[in-house]
Design a protein around this motif. Structure first.
Motif, short mmCIF file in Angstrom:
data_model
loop_
_atom_site.label_atom_id
_atom_site.label_comp_id
_atom_site.label_asym_id
_atom_site.label_seq_id
_atom_site.Cartn_x
_atom_site.Cartn_y
_atom_site.Cartn_z
N SER A 110 0.81 -1.21 0.00
CA SER A 110 0.00 0.00 0.00
C SER A 110 0.85 1.27 0.00
O SER A 110 0.33 2.37 0.14
N TYR A 134 -4.55 1.08 -4.90
CA TYR A 134 -4.76 1.91 -3.72
C TYR A 134 -4.99 3.37 -4.08
O TYR A 134 -4.19 4.00 -4.78
N LEU A 158 -16.30 6.29 2.92
CA LEU A 158 -15.73 6.43 4.26
C LEU A 158 -16.24 7.72 4.89
O LEU A 158 -16.12 8.80 4.32
N LYS A 168 -6.29 5.15 3.16
CA LYS A 168 -6.17 4.57 1.82
C LYS A 168 -6.94 3.26 1.72
O LYS A 168 -7.16 2.57 2.73
N CYS A 169 -7.32 2.94 0.49
CA CYS A 169 -8.22 1.81 0.29
C CYS A 169 -7.99 1.20 -1.08
O CYS A 169 -7.65 1.90 -2.04
N TYR A 171 -9.60 -2.28 -3.68
CA TYR A 171 -10.64 -3.30 -3.86
C TYR A 171 -10.02 -4.53 -4.51
O TYR A 171 -9.16 -4.43 -5.39
N TRP A 204 -12.38 -5.59 0.44
CA TRP A 204 -11.68 -4.31 0.41
C TRP A 204 -10.63 -4.30 1.51
O TRP A 204 -10.80 -4.95 2.55
N ARG A 205 -9.54 -3.56 1.29
CA ARG A 205 -8.58 -3.29 2.35
C ARG A 205 -8.56 -1.79 2.59
O ARG A 205 -8.41 -0.99 1.66
N LEU A 206 -8.72 -1.40 3.85
CA LEU A 206 -8.84 0.01 4.23
C LEU A 206 -7.87 0.30 5.37
O LEU A 206 -7.83 -0.44 6.35
N PRO A 270 -10.33 1.59 11.19
CA PRO A 270 -9.90 0.76 10.07
C PRO A 270 -8.60 0.01 10.29
O PRO A 270 -8.44 -1.14 9.86
#
Length: 383
Positions: A110, A134, A158, A168-169, A171, A204-206, A270
């Motif tokens: 990330s 990201y 968010l 940051k995020c 998918y 998702w990663r947040l 998060p």
């Protein structure tokens, strides 16, 4: 005077690189109203952050941005069907115009991301143009991340309790139990006792340090029907770093049907979770189904506004909320009668109240205070 730089022939061959690239060692700046068009790779090994014009990424070949420093542009646009790969990040200080092609970042780390700075915003995001990897925000409180995969835009909304120093995020259209992009795994079978099922289709990663709520949406590709036949059981779940399992993140009752809908979480931090997706739990259905409505906001006097007869007849004291298909609130009215005519009345990261909402499917939620009941349904908007 307007300064225009088109980098079609400005190519500097580097011995250590297989293809040509523009190498910045500190001698480039985009002046006021200037335009800099990248048709080749950018290797940025010096500060490149005093720009006040437009930086565009164009062409039909994949471009790369690399180097020791992340460039900071004022306005950005992309018209490149193969996209721009960010080996190092890019910062946007004003408007990013997604036209064609994706900004791509490594999904297994990330540290490289497309970053929207404090006053930045974006337009034009779609299945054809977004951030595949990201996306990040700096010094912003509420944001809809314009993220997805190669095929679809799959944003995460968010809403934080305070300003995020950095959030940051990304998918992933991958099974969290065996993701192809990551070395870590988050097995859907490892879950808290009160969870019925966890999606094996997407996640998702947040990252963020501020307590926040999120909203995520599903579509037919999400295969929600493989989890449940009752939308009311759908909820946001997160892979807890502490317990190393999927845990419920509560929130509102899901809105939609098994093919399209969204759900919001309760507040959480998060950074306490590795991944987020859909799960199910046996919960009572708080929503009853009302009619689906058609609004044709074209001024012909027929279906130009949304009228829900039951509100006037049964509950003049009511509260109406309308959301787009990703779960972003676009209209809200206390004691609604007939005020919605295809225009938003709320402000957020991507909604422009001066322009009519695009033709699409929307969801509405009505709270009938006189009856102590909540209803939901679909709204089809055309023009």
């Amino acid at each position: 005077m307007k300064y225009i730089f088109i980098l079609i022939s400005l190519l500097i061959g580097l011995v250590t690189h297989a293809q040509t690239a523009l190498y910045n060692s500190g001698n480039i700046r985009i002046h006021n109203q200037g335009q800099l068009g990248f048709h080749t790779d950018l290797i940025n090994d010096a500060a490149f952050d005093e720009n006040v014009g437009l930086a565009g990424f164009y062409g039909t070949a994949l471009l790369n941005v690399s180097g020791a420093f992340a460039p900071t542009f004022f306005d950005v646009e992309i018209v490149n069907d193969l996209g721009v790969f960010l080996q190092t990040g890019v910062n946007s200080g004003n408007n990013t115009n997604f036209i064609l092609g994706d900004f791509l970042t490594p999904k297994d780390q990330s540290g490289s991301y497309f970053n929207f700075l404090q006053n930045a915003f974006y337009t034009g995001e779609s299945d054809l143009s977004k951030v595949d990897g990201y996306a990040a925000v700096t010094q912003q409180q509420n944001v809809t991340f314009p993220i997805g995969d190669t095929q679809q835009l799959r944003p995460l909304i968010l809403n934080s309790s305070g300003v995020n120093p950095l959030a940051k995020c990304a998918y992933f259209y991958e099974n969290p139990g065996s993701p192809s992009s990551l070395e870590v795994t988050f097995s859907p079978a490892i879950r808290a006792r009160d969870l019925g099922a966890v999606s094996a289709t997407e996640f998702w990663r947040l990252e963020g340090s501020v307590p926040s709520t999120i909203s995520i949406s599903w579509n037919e590709r999400s295969a929600i029907a493989s989890l449940t036949d009752d939308v009311a059981t759908i909820m946001v779940v997160g892979w807890s770093k502490a317990s190393r399992q999927w845990t419920p993140l509560g929130g509102t009752v899901a809105v939609g049907d098994l093919s399209t809908g969204f759900v919001a979480s309760e507040s959480f931090v998060p950074d306490d979770y590795e991944a987020l997706t859909f799960g199910t739990m046996d919960v009572p259905a708080d929503f009853l189904t009302l009619e689906n409505y058609l609004v044709t906001a074209n001024g012909d006097g027929i279906n130009d506004v949304l009228i829900i007869p039951e509100l006037l007849e049964l509950s003049p004291n009511n509260h109406l909320k309308i959301y787009n298909r990703f779960g972003s609130l676009v209209f809200e009215q206390q004691n609604y009668t007939d005020q919605f005519n295809g225009f938003a009345n709320v402000d957020n990261f991507v909604i422009d109240r001066q322009q009519g909402l695009p033709a699409d499917v929307y969801f509405y939620i009505v709270t009938m205070d006189d009856l102590d009941l909540d209803f939901q349904g679909f709204l089809y908007l055309t023009r």
